[in-house]
Design a protein around this motif. Structure first.
Motif, PDB file in Angstrom:
ATOM      1  N   THR A 166      49.347  -4.621  59.517  1.00  0.00           N
ATOM      2  CA  THR A 166      49.321  -3.527  60.494  1.00  0.00           C
ATOM      3  C   THR A 166      49.955  -3.924  61.821  1.00  0.00           C
ATOM      4  O   THR A 166      50.509  -3.096  62.522  1.00  0.00           O
ATOM      5  CB  THR A 166      47.876  -3.062  60.759  1.00  0.00           C
ATOM      6  OG1 THR A 166      47.116  -4.157  61.291  1.00  0.00           O
ATOM      7  CG2 THR A 166      47.225  -2.558  59.480  1.00  0.00           C
ATOM      8  N   LYS A 167      49.847  -5.215  62.167  1.00  0.00           N
ATOM      9  CA  LYS A 167      50.452  -5.702  63.416  1.00  0.00           C
ATOM     10  C   LYS A 167      51.238  -6.974  63.099  1.00  0.00           C
ATOM     11  O   LYS A 167      50.674  -7.981  62.662  1.00  0.00           O
ATOM     12  CB  LYS A 167      49.389  -5.985  64.463  1.00  0.00           C
ATOM     13  CG  LYS A 167      49.982  -6.399  65.811  1.00  0.00           C
ATOM     14  CD  LYS A 167      48.911  -6.679  66.861  1.00  0.00           C
ATOM     15  CE  LYS A 167      48.344  -5.386  67.427  1.00  0.00           C
ATOM     16  NZ  LYS A 167      47.453  -5.666  68.596  1.00  0.00           N
ATOM     17  N   LYS A 216      62.305  -5.780  62.741  1.00  0.00           N
ATOM     18  CA  LYS A 216      61.806  -4.606  63.469  1.00  0.00           C
ATOM     19  C   LYS A 216      62.072  -3.328  62.665  1.00  0.00           C
ATOM     20  O   LYS A 216      61.234  -2.415  62.644  1.00  0.00           O
ATOM     21  CB  LYS A 216      62.449  -4.526  64.851  1.00  0.00           C
ATOM     22  CG  LYS A 216      61.877  -5.538  65.837  1.00  0.00           C
ATOM     23  CD  LYS A 216      62.504  -5.413  67.213  1.00  0.00           C
ATOM     24  CE  LYS A 216      61.829  -6.364  68.205  1.00  0.00           C
ATOM     25  NZ  LYS A 216      62.434  -6.297  69.556  1.00  0.00           N
ATOM     26  N   ALA A 225      59.510  -3.278  59.888  1.00  0.00           N
ATOM     27  CA  ALA A 225      58.204  -2.865  60.398  1.00  0.00           C
ATOM     28  C   ALA A 225      58.161  -1.349  60.576  1.00  0.00           C
ATOM     29  O   ALA A 225      57.176  -0.701  60.199  1.00  0.00           O
ATOM     30  CB  ALA A 225      57.912  -3.565  61.720  1.00  0.00           C
ATOM     31  N   ALA A 226      59.233  -0.784  61.124  1.00  0.00           N
ATOM     32  CA  ALA A 226      59.287   0.670  61.310  1.00  0.00           C
ATOM     33  C   ALA A 226      59.220   1.381  59.959  1.00  0.00           C
ATOM     34  O   ALA A 226      58.508   2.387  59.807  1.00  0.00           O
ATOM     35  CB  ALA A 226      60.560   1.049  62.057  1.00  0.00           C
ATOM     36  N   GLY A 230      55.691   1.346  58.719  1.00  0.00           N
ATOM     37  CA  GLY A 230      54.679   1.908  59.608  1.00  0.00           C
ATOM     38  C   GLY A 230      53.842   0.842  60.288  1.00  0.00           C
ATOM     39  O   GLY A 230      52.658   1.035  60.566  1.00  0.00           O
ATOM     40  N   VAL A 231      54.473  -0.300  60.589  1.00  0.00           N
ATOM     41  CA  VAL A 231      53.771  -1.450  61.159  1.00  0.00           C
ATOM     42  C   VAL A 231      54.156  -1.614  62.633  1.00  0.00           C
ATOM     43  O   VAL A 231      55.319  -1.455  63.005  1.00  0.00           O
ATOM     44  CB  VAL A 231      54.132  -2.735  60.375  1.00  0.00           C
ATOM     45  CG1 VAL A 231      53.587  -3.974  61.066  1.00  0.00           C
ATOM     46  CG2 VAL A 231      53.606  -2.642  58.946  1.00  0.00           C
ATOM     47  N   THR A 232      53.182  -1.964  63.465  1.00  0.00           N
ATOM     48  CA  THR A 232      53.420  -2.241  64.879  1.00  0.00           C
ATOM     49  C   THR A 232      53.875  -3.687  65.057  1.00  0.00           C
ATOM     50  O   THR A 232      53.328  -4.593  64.414  1.00  0.00           O
ATOM     51  CB  THR A 232      52.132  -2.034  65.700  1.00  0.00           C
ATOM     52  OG1 THR A 232      51.698  -0.689  65.542  1.00  0.00           O
ATOM     53  CG2 THR A 232      52.357  -2.322  67.172  1.00  0.00           C
ATOM     54  N   VAL A 233      54.866  -3.914  65.910  1.00  0.00           N
ATOM     55  CA  VAL A 233      55.276  -5.282  66.248  1.00  0.00           C
ATOM     56  C   VAL A 233      54.440  -5.727  67.445  1.00  0.00           C
ATOM     57  O   VAL A 233      54.609  -5.236  68.559  1.00  0.00           O
ATOM     58  CB  VAL A 233      56.779  -5.368  66.574  1.00  0.00           C
ATOM     59  CG1 VAL A 233      57.154  -6.787  67.010  1.00  0.00           C
ATOM     60  CG2 VAL A 233      57.606  -4.955  65.361  1.00  0.00           C
ATOM     61  N   GLY A 234      53.514  -6.650  67.200  1.00  0.00           N
ATOM     62  CA  GLY A 234      52.616  -7.100  68.257  1.00  0.00           C
ATOM     63  C   GLY A 234      53.092  -8.341  68.972  1.00  0.00           C
ATOM     64  O   GLY A 234      52.578  -8.702  70.033  1.00  0.00           O
ATOM     65  N   VAL A 290      47.537 -10.271  65.540  1.00  0.00           N
ATOM     66  CA  VAL A 290      48.612 -10.170  64.546  1.00  0.00           C
ATOM     67  C   VAL A 290      48.054 -10.520  63.165  1.00  0.00           C
ATOM     68  O   VAL A 290      47.402 -11.552  63.001  1.00  0.00           O
ATOM     69  CB  VAL A 290      49.770 -11.125  64.920  1.00  0.00           C
ATOM     70  CG1 VAL A 290      50.711 -11.332  63.751  1.00  0.00           C
ATOM     71  CG2 VAL A 290      50.527 -10.592  66.135  1.00  0.00           C
TER      72      VAL A 290
END
Length: 214
Positions: A45-46, A65, A68-69, A72-76, A102
C-alpha cells in the motif's frame, strides 16, 4: 549504432545524438508490468524506492512510480545515494522507510547497497517484501550477505524460450541476457542494408513494423 544493452546510456542524454541509436529493452519499459504485479501480489500500500544517483536512478524511479500508480499504491519514500556513500545512506533509508510505514521496498544499486539493505532490515526486524534488480541475486549467490527470511523477489525480464533453445543448439551454452535483443538488432541492421533501396537505414527502420523481442 545498434545497442542491445539496457544500460543508462539509452535512457537519457542528448536527443540529437540518440536519433542515431537503436537500442534494446530500456528499464523504463522492462520493469513496469512485473513491478506492478509484484505490488499487487504482495498487497503493498505504501512503497519505498531506494536507488543510486544517476541515469539508472532516473529510469528506475520513473518506472517504479508508474508501477505504483498502476497498482494504486502510494509512494511513501523515494531516496537515492551516491555510489561513494551507498552503504551508509541505504541503511539510513531503511530506518526512514520503517518509520514512514512503508510496507514494500523496490531497490536497485551495487553490492554495498544490497548488503546494507538486508543487514539493516534484519537488524530492525523489518520484514516487508523487497523487489530488487539482479545485483541482489549476484550478492546473495556470492555469499556476501545472507538474505535469510526476508521476502526478496528479483525482476525477471521477458524472454523467449524458443530463442533460448535454438541458441543452446547452435552454441552449446546458455545465452547471455543480451543475446536475444542483440540478435534482433543485428537482424534489423542486416535487413536495413539489404532492403533499404533509396532510403537511409534509419528511414527504413522507422518505416517497418517489427515483431521481434526488442
Amino acid at each position: 549504432a545498434y545497442i542491445a544493452d539496457s544500460s543508462s546510456d539509452v535512457v537519457e542524454g542528448d536527443p540529437i545524438q540518440k536519433e542515431h541509436i537503436v537500442h534494446g529493452v530500456s528499464p523504463i519499459y522492462q520493469i513496469i508490468d512485473p513491478s506492478t504485479q509484484w505490488m499487487k501480489d504482495n498487497k503493498v500500500t505504501k512503497l519505498g524506492i531506494i536507488t543510486v544517483d544517476g541515469s539508472w536512478d532516473i529510469a528506475h524511479t520513473e518506472a517504479w512510480k508508474k508501477s505504483a500508480a498502476n497498482a494504486g499504491v502510494t509512494v511513501g519514500l523515494a531516496e537515492k545515494s551516491t555510489y561513494a556513500n551507498e552503504g551508509t545512506m541505504v541503511a539510513t533509508y531503511v530506518i526512514k522507510a520503517k518509520a514512514a510505514g512503508v510496507d514494500g521496498i523496490v531497490w536497485t544499486g551495487t553490492d554495498a547497497g544490497a548488503i546494507a539493505l538486508v543487514k539493516k532490515m534484519q537488524e530492525l526486524d523489518y520484514k516487508v517484501p523487497v523487489l530488487a534488480t539482479r545485483q541482489m541475486l549476484v550478492v546473495s549467490n556470492a555469499k556476501k550477505v545472507d538474505i535469510g527470511d526476508i521476502n526478496v523477489s528479483m525482476i525477471e525480464s521477458a524472454r523467449s524460450e524458443a530463442f533460448d533453445e535454438k541458441y543452446r543448439t547452435v552454441y552449446n551454452r546458455e545465452p547471455s541476457k543480451y543475446a536475444e535483443s542483440s540478435y534482433d538488432l543485428t537482424m534489423i541492421a542486416a535487413h536495413a542494408e539489404l532492403e533499404k533501396n533509396s532510403m537511409t537505414a534509419r528511414e527504413y527502420v522507422i518505416s517497418r513494423p517489427h515483431e521481434g523481442f526488442s
